[in-house]
Write a protein that holds these residues in place. Structure first.
Motif, short mmCIF file in Angstrom:
data_model
loop_
_atom_site.label_atom_id
_atom_site.label_comp_id
_atom_site.label_asym_id
_atom_site.label_seq_id
_atom_site.Cartn_x
_atom_site.Cartn_y
_atom_site.Cartn_z
N ALA A 1 62.56 -0.60 29.80
CA ALA A 1 63.60 -0.60 30.82
C ALA A 1 64.39 -1.91 30.84
CB ALA A 1 63.00 -0.35 32.20
N GLY A 2 63.96 -2.88 30.04
CA GLY A 2 64.67 -4.16 30.02
C GLY A 2 64.38 -5.01 31.25
N GLY A 3 63.26 -4.77 31.90
CA GLY A 3 62.87 -5.55 33.07
C GLY A 3 61.93 -4.77 33.95
N CYS A 4 61.37 -5.47 34.92
CA CYS A 4 60.40 -4.86 35.82
C CYS A 4 61.08 -4.43 37.12
CB CYS A 4 59.28 -5.85 36.10
SG CYS A 4 59.86 -7.37 36.88
N THR A 5 60.29 -3.90 38.03
CA THR A 5 60.83 -3.41 39.29
C THR A 5 61.50 -4.54 40.08
OG1 THR A 5 58.64 -3.67 40.26
CG2 THR A 5 59.26 -1.47 39.53
N SER A 6 60.88 -5.71 40.12
CA SER A 6 61.50 -6.80 40.89
C SER A 6 62.79 -7.27 40.23
CB SER A 6 60.52 -7.97 41.05
OG SER A 6 60.16 -8.50 39.79
N GLY A 7 62.81 -7.33 38.92
CA GLY A 7 64.01 -7.77 38.22
C GLY A 7 65.17 -6.81 38.43
N HIS A 8 64.90 -5.53 38.27
CA HIS A 8 65.98 -4.55 38.43
C HIS A 8 66.35 -4.34 39.89
CE1 HIS A 8 66.76 -3.22 34.38
NE2 HIS A 8 65.46 -3.03 34.15
N ALA A 9 65.34 -4.16 40.75
CA ALA A 9 65.61 -3.81 42.15
C ALA A 9 66.20 -4.97 42.94
CB ALA A 9 64.34 -3.31 42.83
N ILE A 10 65.78 -6.17 42.64
CA ILE A 10 66.28 -7.31 43.41
C ILE A 10 67.46 -7.97 42.68
CG2 ILE A 10 65.73 -9.54 44.42
CD1 ILE A 10 62.84 -8.54 44.71
N SER A 11 67.22 -8.41 41.47
CA SER A 11 68.25 -9.15 40.74
C SER A 11 69.35 -8.24 40.20
CB SER A 11 67.60 -9.93 39.59
OG SER A 11 68.52 -10.78 38.97
N GLY A 12 68.95 -7.16 39.53
CA GLY A 12 69.93 -6.27 38.93
C GLY A 12 70.84 -5.61 39.95
N LEU A 13 70.26 -5.11 41.04
CA LEU A 13 71.08 -4.47 42.07
C LEU A 13 71.96 -5.49 42.79
CD1 LEU A 13 68.66 -1.79 43.58
CD2 LEU A 13 70.48 -1.48 41.89
N SER A 14 71.45 -6.73 42.93
CA SER A 14 72.27 -7.78 43.55
C SER A 14 73.50 -8.08 42.70
CB SER A 14 71.46 -9.06 43.72
OG SER A 14 70.42 -8.88 44.62
N ASN A 15 73.36 -7.92 41.38
CA ASN A 15 74.48 -8.14 40.47
C ASN A 15 75.29 -6.87 40.24
OD1 ASN A 15 74.24 -10.92 39.77
ND2 ASN A 15 72.39 -10.41 38.63
N LEU A 16 74.98 -5.82 40.97
CA LEU A 16 75.67 -4.53 40.89
C LEU A 16 75.66 -3.96 39.47
CD1 LEU A 16 78.72 -5.36 43.19
CD2 LEU A 16 76.57 -4.26 43.83
N GLN A 17 74.52 -4.04 38.81
CA GLN A 17 74.39 -3.55 37.45
C GLN A 17 73.96 -2.09 37.45
OE1 GLN A 17 71.72 -6.17 35.40
NE2 GLN A 17 73.10 -7.93 35.57
N ARG A 18 74.75 -1.25 36.81
CA ARG A 18 74.45 0.18 36.74
C ARG A 18 73.11 0.46 36.05
NH1 ARG A 18 78.94 4.09 34.60
NH2 ARG A 18 80.00 2.70 36.02
N PRO A 19 72.79 -0.22 34.93
CA PRO A 19 71.47 0.04 34.33
C PRO A 19 70.31 -0.24 35.28
CG PRO A 19 72.86 -1.17 32.79
CD PRO A 19 73.59 -1.13 34.10
N SER A 20 70.46 -1.23 36.15
CA SER A 20 69.40 -1.51 37.12
C SER A 20 69.28 -0.39 38.15
CB SER A 20 69.65 -2.85 37.81
OG SER A 20 69.43 -3.90 36.91
N LEU A 21 70.41 0.16 38.57
CA LEU A 21 70.37 1.28 39.50
C LEU A 21 69.66 2.47 38.86
CD1 LEU A 21 71.13 2.63 42.17
CD2 LEU A 21 73.33 3.24 41.11
N ILE A 22 69.98 2.76 37.61
CA ILE A 22 69.32 3.85 36.90
C ILE A 22 67.83 3.57 36.76
CG2 ILE A 22 69.20 5.07 34.68
CD1 ILE A 22 72.29 4.53 34.49
N ALA A 23 67.48 2.34 36.41
CA ALA A 23 66.07 1.97 36.25
C ALA A 23 65.32 2.12 37.58
CB ALA A 23 65.93 0.55 35.73
N VAL A 24 65.91 1.67 38.67
CA VAL A 24 65.25 1.75 39.98
C VAL A 24 65.05 3.22 40.38
CG1 VAL A 24 65.54 1.28 42.45
CG2 VAL A 24 65.97 -0.52 40.77
N ILE A 25 66.03 4.06 40.12
CA ILE A 25 65.87 5.49 40.40
C ILE A 25 64.72 6.05 39.56
CG2 ILE A 25 66.97 7.76 40.15
CD1 ILE A 25 69.64 6.33 40.90
N GLY A 26 64.66 5.65 38.28
CA GLY A 26 63.56 6.08 37.41
C GLY A 26 62.21 5.59 37.90
#
Length: 183
Positions: A141-166
């Protein structure tokens, strides 16, 4: 207030403040990237090319790991009132029906996380397979739950949104389908 969980209106803005500072500094946050840094510093690059990276720009994030360990120890030993874990009675009953007698009284199930439990091959198998799947999933996924859910979503990254949904769907599948089968 220190002896109780912090409410969302205190912890949420603190997390947002930290994320704003990291974004302004051009830094990323995630716990799995710290494992990558640990492995690189430890010499894993001698065996796997993936770990042949410059770790100097990433070393600041190792303080996050140190802070998490120290903070967890501090909270568990100095701020904990040794009360029962605050989960619903229905959840406690469901877990106890699956063989987790420590449900509601321990944050980690003693049936899996004690020295005595490690004498059982089933526990070793569960922990090794789970660790492999978490590591594989974080890498894939290119990162863990904290990386995607906190950092990725804070940066409005679509891949992080998809990863968090997954992650969320996978968690629901695990709890409602696989967990009862395994235990």
């Amino acid at each position: 207030m220190l002896y109780e969980p912090w409410p969302w209106y205190v912890s949420g803005p603190l997390i947002a403040l930290i994320m704003a500072i990291l974004i302004l500094m051009g830094k990323r946050f995630g716990m799995s990237s710290n494992l990558e840094t640990f492995c690189s510093i430890g010499g894993a690059g001698k065996f796997v090319d993936y770990f042949k990276v410059d770790t100097k720009p990433k070393r600041w994030s190792l303080l996050v790991v140190l802070g998490a360990v120290i903070g967890g120890f501090f909270a568990a030993h100095l701020l904990s009132l040794n009360e029962a874990v605050n989960i619903s009675q229905e959840t406690v009953e469901n877990l106890q029906a699956l063989g987790f007698e420590s449900a509601g009284s321990a944050y980690l199930p003693t049936e899996l996380f004690t020295v005595e439990a490690l004498a059982q091959p089933k526990v070793w198998t569960i922990l090794l397979v789970a660790g492999f799947l978490v590591g594989f999933g974080a890498r894939y996924a290119g990162g863990c739950t904290s990386g995607h859910a906190i950092s990725g979503l804070s940066n409005l990254q679509r891949p992080s949104l998809i990863a968090v949904i997954g992650f969320f769907i996978g968690g629901l599948f695990m709890v409602h389908v696989l967990f009862p089968i395994i235990f």
